[in-house]
Write a protein that holds these residues in place. Structure first.
Motif, PDB file in Angstrom:
ATOM      1  N   GLU A  14      -5.586  43.894 -15.602  1.00 27.58           N
ATOM      2  CA  GLU A  14      -5.404  45.017 -14.687  1.00 27.58           C
ATOM      3  C   GLU A  14      -5.192  44.571 -13.243  1.00 27.58           C
ATOM      4  OE1 GLU A  14      -7.796  49.088 -13.359  1.00 27.58           O
ATOM      5  OE2 GLU A  14      -8.502  47.847 -15.029  1.00 27.58           O
ATOM      6  N   HIS A  15      -5.970  43.591 -12.799  1.00 23.66           N
ATOM      7  CA  HIS A  15      -5.893  43.200 -11.396  1.00 23.66           C
ATOM      8  C   HIS A  15      -4.668  42.348 -11.094  1.00 23.66           C
ATOM      9  CE1 HIS A  15      -7.919  39.869 -13.477  1.00 23.66           C
ATOM     10  NE2 HIS A  15      -7.390  39.087 -12.553  1.00 23.66           N
ATOM     11  N   GLU A  17      -1.431  43.308 -11.582  1.00 24.88           N
ATOM     12  CA  GLU A  17      -0.214  44.105 -11.477  1.00 24.88           C
ATOM     13  C   GLU A  17       0.612  43.747 -10.242  1.00 24.88           C
ATOM     14  OE1 GLU A  17       2.900  46.525 -11.974  1.00 24.88           O
ATOM     15  OE2 GLU A  17       1.384  46.052 -13.469  1.00 24.88           O
ATOM     16  N   ARG A  47      -3.917  46.229 -20.382  1.00 26.14           N
ATOM     17  CA  ARG A  47      -4.989  47.007 -19.753  1.00 26.14           C
ATOM     18  C   ARG A  47      -5.610  48.015 -20.717  1.00 26.14           C
ATOM     19  NH1 ARG A  47      -1.734  48.927 -14.474  1.00 26.14           N
ATOM     20  NH2 ARG A  47      -0.140  49.116 -16.103  1.00 26.14           N
ATOM     21  N   GLY A  88      -3.205  57.270 -14.117  1.00 20.48           N
ATOM     22  CA  GLY A  88      -3.787  56.355 -13.140  1.00 20.48           C
ATOM     23  C   GLY A  88      -3.150  54.973 -13.190  1.00 20.48           C
ATOM     24  N   PHE A  89      -2.902  54.477 -14.397  1.00 21.51           N
ATOM     25  CA  PHE A  89      -2.237  53.181 -14.529  1.00 21.51           C
ATOM     26  C   PHE A  89      -0.852  53.215 -13.890  1.00 21.51           C
ATOM     27  CE2 PHE A  89      -4.844  52.126 -18.537  1.00 21.51           C
ATOM     28  CZ  PHE A  89      -5.731  51.349 -17.802  1.00 21.51           C
ATOM     29  N   ARG A  91       0.186  55.182 -11.470  1.00 21.56           N
ATOM     30  CA  ARG A  91       0.050  55.212 -10.006  1.00 21.56           C
ATOM     31  C   ARG A  91      -0.226  53.809  -9.461  1.00 21.56           C
ATOM     32  NH1 ARG A  91      -2.699  60.077 -11.029  1.00 21.56           N
ATOM     33  NH2 ARG A  91      -4.716  58.996 -10.983  1.00 21.56           N
ATOM     34  N   GLU A  92      -1.051  53.042 -10.180  1.00 25.10           N
ATOM     35  CA  GLU A  92      -1.321  51.670  -9.759  1.00 25.10           C
ATOM     36  C   GLU A  92      -0.040  50.834  -9.788  1.00 25.10           C
ATOM     37  OE1 GLU A  92      -4.347  50.089 -12.245  1.00 25.10           O
ATOM     38  OE2 GLU A  92      -5.874  51.540 -11.616  1.00 25.10           O
ATOM     39  N   ASP A  93       0.760  51.027 -10.818  1.00 24.95           N
ATOM     40  CA  ASP A  93       2.015  50.285 -10.925  1.00 24.95           C
ATOM     41  C   ASP A  93       2.944  50.610  -9.759  1.00 24.95           C
ATOM     42  OD1 ASP A  93       0.974  49.363 -13.266  1.00 24.95           O
ATOM     43  OD2 ASP A  93       2.258  50.554 -14.578  1.00 24.95           O
ATOM     44  N   GLY A  95       2.042  51.778  -6.846  1.00 27.84           N
ATOM     45  CA  GLY A  95       1.457  51.239  -5.625  1.00 27.84           C
ATOM     46  C   GLY A  95       1.755  49.755  -5.461  1.00 27.84           C
ATOM     47  N   ALA A  96       1.664  49.014  -6.567  1.00 24.79           N
ATOM     48  CA  ALA A  96       2.000  47.588  -6.528  1.00 24.79           C
ATOM     49  C   ALA A  96       3.474  47.382  -6.201  1.00 24.79           C
ATOM     50  CB  ALA A  96       1.662  46.943  -7.866  1.00 24.79           C
ATOM     51  N   GLN A 158       8.270  55.369  -3.167  1.00 30.10           N
ATOM     52  CA  GLN A 158       7.544  54.132  -2.896  1.00 30.10           C
ATOM     53  C   GLN A 158       8.424  53.070  -2.257  1.00 30.10           C
ATOM     54  OE1 GLN A 158       4.282  53.840  -3.241  1.00 30.10           O
ATOM     55  NE2 GLN A 158       4.117  55.899  -4.101  1.00 30.10           N
TER      56      GLN A 158
END
Length: 343
Positions: A14-15, A17, A47, A88-89, A91-93, A95-96, A158
């Motif tokens: 997970e960390h 990405e 993940r 949520g996953f 959104r993290e993608d 954001g990265a 983004q």
């Protein structure tokens, strides 16, 4: 110009990405001159549920909530923890991507599961696969079209300077849907085959949504070519085939030739390169997988510059180093094809 891209899945936790997205953007920027790099939005499926291809695509469906059931993802009445985890996953993608691609103005590929493979994989809230219900699969196609449109808007938000965007619709089950070989829930019978015109109508809303968002649509059929004519008729800009698995099948390559002559591109999936202890990577074998059938069906070598190469999906997980080496090897194969196109 010959291009190189990828499907999206990438090894890591997970960390990782942000690191994964930076790696892809950085490595593809170093491809040989004369090869177009098409970086892709990475997906870390390790993940867990919700980061998998079906889960992250199902979470995009407009007004069709999903959850995990005993047999996989299924439609449900209300969104719950499973769907929120998938959202949520994603959104993290994104954001990265915003951090890794800050100031980037080139192309980008994003992959989602196509409507037919999704209908063949998702289960109804009570009953069989969504594919078994004509009305439900029509609703699924329309919901996916709206979800893809919103997803592309979020991607561009983004990375505001983003250039050409390509949506890769993964349809590895389209051939089975078209042939009528998928089992029912009980396993005692098969779901009815979906005729070509219906396949076209299921794909068309999603492809039109992609075009409405100013992007291009590539429909990946994997290791089967049976659905190629409906994909072309549905308006796809390119078709994806794992040419290593297909090999030389005259009928398949004749259909590819007809598509190319109509201006449809080919995204050719290639297997990992074989390595000789004496000569190193045997890149010539990968070049021949594309070049030889291309010439045998009478396509001009000059049109090889419209081919995009990507790694075929793996059967077993591999590490980051193997994925990076594969991208580098594809760059060298793309360079060889570009030279043949220019000769």
């Amino acid at each position: 110009m010959t291009g190189v891209s990828g499907h999206g899945p990438w090894p890591g936790a997970e960390h990782d990405e942000l690191e994964a997205q930076q790696t892809v953007l950085g490595d593809l920027a170093e491809l040989p001159a004369g090869v177009d790099a098409v970086p892709f939005l990475t997906q870390l499926a390790s993940r867990g549920p919700g980061a998998d291809a079906v889960g992250r695509t199902a979470a995009l469906l407009a007004e069709l909530p999903v959850e995990l059931g005993p047999h996989g993802w299924r439609l449900t009445a209300h969104a719950g923890l499973d769907q929120r985890r998938a959202e949520g996953f994603l959104r993290e993608d994104l954001g990265a991507l915003a951090i890794a691609a800050h100031g980037y103005s080139g192309p980008l590929a994003v992959e989602v599961v196509g409507p037919w493979t999704l209908a063949a994989t998702l289960w109804a809230a009570r009953g069989d696969r969504v594919l078994a219900d004509v009305g439900a699969r029509r609703d699924l196609s329309l919901a996916l079209a709206e979800g893809v449109r919103a997803h592309l808007a979020a991607v561009r938000a983004q990375v505001p300077a983003l250039g050409d965007v390509v949506v890769q619709l993964a349809e590895p089950r389209l051939g089975a849907v078209h042939a009528g070989v998928l089992p029912t829930f009980s396993g005692y019978s098969r779901l009815r085959a979906v005729p070509g015109p219906d396949v076209v109508e299921g794909l068309r809303p999603v492809i039109e949504a992609v075009h409405d968002a100013g992007a291009r649509a590539v429909v990946h059929l994997g290791d089967t070519w049976a659905g190629l004519p409906p994909v072309v008729l549905a308006g796809a800009d390119a078709v994806g085939l794992d040419v290593g698995a297909i090999g030389w099948q005259e009928r398949a390559w004749e259909l590819v030739a007809r598509a190319v002559e109509r201006g449809i591109g080919l995204w050719a999936g290639l297997p990992p390169v074989q390595v000789s202890q004496c000569a190193g990577p045997m890149l010539g074998e990968l070049v021949r997988l594309v070049d030889e059938p291309w010439r045998r069906v009478g396509l001009p070598a000059s049109s090889l510059d419209g081919v995009t190469l990507l790694a075929a999906p793996r059967g077993a997980p591999a590490g980051v180093d193997a994925h990076r080496a594969e991208l580098a090897n594809l760059g060298r194969v793309g360079e060889a094809l570009a030279e043949r196109a220019a000769a």
